[in-house]
Design a protein around this motif. Structure first.
Motif, PDB file in Angstrom:
ATOM      1  N   ARG A  51       0.839  -1.205   0.000  1.00 50.84           N
ATOM      2  CA  ARG A  51       0.000   0.000   0.000  1.00 50.84           C
ATOM      3  C   ARG A  51       0.874   1.255   0.000  1.00 50.84           C
ATOM      4  O   ARG A  51       0.620   2.209  -0.741  1.00 50.84           O
ATOM      5  CB  ARG A  51      -0.909  -0.018   1.227  1.00 50.84           C
ATOM      6  N   ASP A  52       1.919   1.241   0.822  1.00 49.42           N
ATOM      7  CA  ASP A  52       2.802   2.400   0.902  1.00 49.42           C
ATOM      8  C   ASP A  52       3.557   2.620  -0.410  1.00 49.42           C
ATOM      9  O   ASP A  52       3.804   3.766  -0.805  1.00 49.42           O
ATOM     10  CB  ASP A  52       3.806   2.227   2.049  1.00 49.42           C
ATOM     11  N   ARG A  53       3.932   1.546  -1.075  1.00 45.39           N
ATOM     12  CA  ARG A  53       4.641   1.683  -2.356  1.00 45.39           C
ATOM     13  C   ARG A  53       3.779   2.431  -3.365  1.00 45.39           C
ATOM     14  O   ARG A  53       4.256   3.323  -4.072  1.00 45.39           O
ATOM     15  CB  ARG A  53       5.023   0.310  -2.916  1.00 45.39           C
ATOM     16  N   SER A  54       2.501   2.099  -3.423  1.00 41.10           N
ATOM     17  CA  SER A  54       1.602   2.769  -4.351  1.00 41.10           C
ATOM     18  C   SER A  54       1.474   4.254  -4.019  1.00 41.10           C
ATOM     19  O   SER A  54       1.534   5.117  -4.910  1.00 41.10           O
ATOM     20  CB  SER A  54       0.222   2.098  -4.309  1.00 41.10           C
ATOM     21  N   THR A  55       1.306   4.553  -2.735  1.00 40.33           N
ATOM     22  CA  THR A  55       1.168   5.943  -2.301  1.00 40.33           C
ATOM     23  C   THR A  55       2.417   6.757  -2.638  1.00 40.33           C
ATOM     24  O   THR A  55       2.338   7.873  -3.178  1.00 40.33           O
ATOM     25  CB  THR A  55       0.914   6.005  -0.783  1.00 40.33           C
ATOM     26  N   LEU A  56       3.592   6.198  -2.335  1.00 44.46           N
ATOM     27  CA  LEU A  56       4.835   6.924  -2.552  1.00 44.46           C
ATOM     28  C   LEU A  56       5.184   7.053  -4.034  1.00 44.46           C
ATOM     29  O   LEU A  56       5.741   8.064  -4.461  1.00 44.46           O
ATOM     30  CB  LEU A  56       5.972   6.238  -1.794  1.00 44.46           C
ATOM     31  N   SER A  57       4.853   6.051  -4.818  1.00 43.31           N
ATOM     32  CA  SER A  57       5.113   6.120  -6.256  1.00 43.31           C
ATOM     33  C   SER A  57       4.355   7.286  -6.883  1.00 43.31           C
ATOM     34  O   SER A  57       4.899   8.033  -7.707  1.00 43.31           O
ATOM     35  CB  SER A  57       4.708   4.815  -6.943  1.00 43.31           C
ATOM     36  N   LYS A  58       3.101   7.463  -6.477  1.00 44.68           N
ATOM     37  CA  LYS A  58       2.312   8.581  -7.001  1.00 44.68           C
ATOM     38  C   LYS A  58       2.897   9.922  -6.560  1.00 44.68           C
ATOM     39  O   LYS A  58       2.939  10.878  -7.339  1.00 44.68           O
ATOM     40  CB  LYS A  58       0.863   8.458  -6.525  1.00 44.68           C
ATOM     41  N   ALA A  59       3.357   9.998  -5.321  1.00 44.03           N
ATOM     42  CA  ALA A  59       3.948  11.245  -4.831  1.00 44.03           C
ATOM     43  C   ALA A  59       5.252  11.566  -5.562  1.00 44.03           C
ATOM     44  O   ALA A  59       5.541  12.727  -5.868  1.00 44.03           O
ATOM     45  CB  ALA A  59       4.190  11.154  -3.328  1.00 44.03           C
ATOM     46  N   LEU A  60       6.046  10.542  -5.866  1.00 49.67           N
ATOM     47  CA  LEU A  60       7.305  10.758  -6.577  1.00 49.67           C
ATOM     48  C   LEU A  60       7.082  11.197  -8.020  1.00 49.67           C
ATOM     49  O   LEU A  60       7.983  11.789  -8.634  1.00 49.67           O
ATOM     50  CB  LEU A  60       8.152   9.486  -6.554  1.00 49.67           C
ATOM     51  N   ASP A  61       5.914  10.930  -8.564  1.00 48.48           N
ATOM     52  CA  ASP A  61       5.621  11.350  -9.932  1.00 48.48           C
ATOM     53  C   ASP A  61       5.691  12.869 -10.093  1.00 48.48           C
ATOM     54  O   ASP A  61       5.848  13.364 -11.208  1.00 48.48           O
ATOM     55  CB  ASP A  61       4.232  10.855 -10.357  1.00 48.48           C
ATOM     56  N   LEU A  62       5.594  13.602  -8.988  1.00 44.57           N
ATOM     57  CA  LEU A  62       5.692  15.062  -9.049  1.00 44.57           C
ATOM     58  C   LEU A  62       7.125  15.516  -9.298  1.00 44.57           C
ATOM     59  O   LEU A  62       7.360  16.669  -9.675  1.00 44.57           O
ATOM     60  CB  LEU A  62       5.171  15.685  -7.750  1.00 44.57           C
ATOM     61  N   GLY A  63       8.090  14.633  -9.047  1.00 43.28           N
ATOM     62  CA  GLY A  63       9.485  14.946  -9.319  1.00 43.28           C
ATOM     63  C   GLY A  63      10.154  15.846  -8.309  1.00 43.28           C
ATOM     64  O   GLY A  63      11.235  16.399  -8.578  1.00 43.28           O
ATOM     65  N   LYS A  64       9.572  16.004  -7.129  1.00 44.35           N
ATOM     66  CA  LYS A  64      10.125  16.892  -6.103  1.00 44.35           C
ATOM     67  C   LYS A  64      10.726  16.142  -4.918  1.00 44.35           C
ATOM     68  O   LYS A  64      11.161  16.753  -3.949  1.00 44.35           O
ATOM     69  CB  LYS A  64       9.031  17.843  -5.593  1.00 44.35           C
ATOM     70  N   GLY A  65      10.734  14.807  -5.001  1.00 43.43           N
ATOM     71  CA  GLY A  65      11.114  14.021  -3.842  1.00 43.43           C
ATOM     72  C   GLY A  65       9.945  13.925  -2.881  1.00 43.43           C
ATOM     73  O   GLY A  65       8.881  14.509  -3.098  1.00 43.43           O
ATOM     74  N   VAL A  66      10.127  13.172  -1.809  1.00 40.76           N
ATOM     75  CA  VAL A  66       9.097  13.001  -0.783  1.00 40.76           C
ATOM     76  C   VAL A  66       9.791  12.985   0.571  1.00 40.76           C
ATOM     77  O   VAL A  66      10.904  12.456   0.701  1.00 40.76           O
ATOM     78  CB  VAL A  66       8.322  11.674  -0.976  1.00 40.76           C
ATOM     79  N   ILE A  67       9.148  13.568   1.575  1.00 35.60           N
ATOM     80  CA  ILE A  67       9.692  13.503   2.940  1.00 35.60           C
ATOM     81  C   ILE A  67       8.732  12.718   3.823  1.00 35.60           C
ATOM     82  O   ILE A  67       7.528  13.001   3.859  1.00 35.60           O
ATOM     83  CB  ILE A  67       9.903  14.901   3.541  1.00 35.60           C
ATOM     84  N   LEU A  68       9.269  11.705   4.515  1.00 35.05           N
ATOM     85  CA  LEU A  68       8.520  10.970   5.535  1.00 35.05           C
ATOM     86  C   LEU A  68       8.988  11.467   6.892  1.00 35.05           C
ATOM     87  O   LEU A  68      10.153  11.282   7.263  1.00 35.05           O
ATOM     88  CB  LEU A  68       8.752   9.464   5.419  1.00 35.05           C
ATOM     89  N   THR A 176       4.634  15.439   1.789  1.00 39.12           N
ATOM     90  CA  THR A 176       5.107  14.936   3.077  1.00 39.12           C
ATOM     91  C   THR A 176       4.069  14.014   3.698  1.00 39.12           C
ATOM     92  O   THR A 176       2.864  14.174   3.489  1.00 39.12           O
ATOM     93  CB  THR A 176       5.408  16.094   4.058  1.00 39.12           C
ATOM     94  N   PHE A 177       4.576  13.050   4.465  1.00 41.30           N
ATOM     95  CA  PHE A 177       3.713  12.086   5.146  1.00 41.30           C
ATOM     96  C   PHE A 177       4.240  11.852   6.558  1.00 41.30           C
ATOM     97  O   PHE A 177       5.451  11.942   6.797  1.00 41.30           O
ATOM     98  CB  PHE A 177       3.689  10.740   4.417  1.00 41.30           C
TER      99      PHE A 177
END
Length: 230
Positions: A51-68, A176-177
């Protein structure tokens, strides 16, 4: 226990669960640092990564990185294994465990940004570099307190929290999450809770305040539902 505003628990049972969780989390830390051959086995104890992989993959599509944004609570040392199972490029900001010298060879998507050996300027540069490379950066914003660090109420306590993450998210519109890792029924469960996004014409001060409140509510919810995950 009463300070957490939860239903009364049997003290002996609660203390037994706290001790078990501490031992289990210590086992994860020891495996990370000293037993790479056991990583695949202990990874079976971590649930929720699909589930987390799907959520993070969509967030990374923005190309800005992600912060947990995390905290020093719950199944803290299961974090690198959980991120390894997710399989996306991730950098973990931490002083322990030691993840150097191929200790996470089973999960080559994970690397350490050491908070023990870097000063603040170097550490910040490494974090920004990895975000610019569209990586996930995991960072605990509680813990060490510095003069002038903002403080927030958590139940009847005042805790110091770094506002680096919401300020960076505001400036660069980084997703961010809150990363909720807890022990539940002998297994680590991982859940990502979306933290606030910047609203139109919102000031930085207002955004940081909203973001911090949501982060604190994530911690409070974890304690209320799983009070032994200290």
């Amino acid at each position: 226990v009463r300070r957490l505003a939860i239903s009364p628990l049997d003290r002996a049972m609660w203390e037994d669960e706290v001790r078990w969780i501490n031992l289990a989390d210590g086992r994860f830390r020891d495996c990370l640092e000293h037993a790479p051959s056991e990583h695949a086995a202990i990874a079976n104890l971590v649930a929720g990564t699909e589930r987390d992989r799907s959520t993070l993959s969509k967030a990374l599509d923005l190309g800005k990185g992600v912060i947990l944004a995390t905290a020093h609570i719950g199944a803290m040392f299961a974090g690198p294994i959980a991120m390894g199972k997710i399989g996306l490029p991730v950098s973990i900001v931490a002083s322990t465990p030691d993840l150097g010298e191929g200790r996470l060879s089973e999960f080559d998507n994970v690397r350490l940004i050491s908070a023990a050996s870097n000063d603040v300027v170097v550490l910040t540069r490494q974090i920004l570099r990895d975000l610019a490379s569209n990586r996930i950066v995991v960072i605990a914003i509680d813990g060490t307190s510095f003069p002038g660090m903002p403080r927030f109420d958590l139940f009847d306590r005042s805790i110091a929290l770094s506002d680096f993450v919401p300020r960076r998210a505001y400036k660069s519109k980084i997703p961010t999450f809150y990363s909720d890792l807890r022990w539940l029924d002998g297994q680590v469960t991982t859940t990502l809770l979306p933290l606030p996004e910047q609203e139109n014409a919102e000031t930085e001060a207002n955004f940081v305040a909203r973001w911090m409140q949501a982060y604190i509510e994530g911690i409070a919810s974890m304690f209320a539902q799983s009070p032994a995950n200290l």
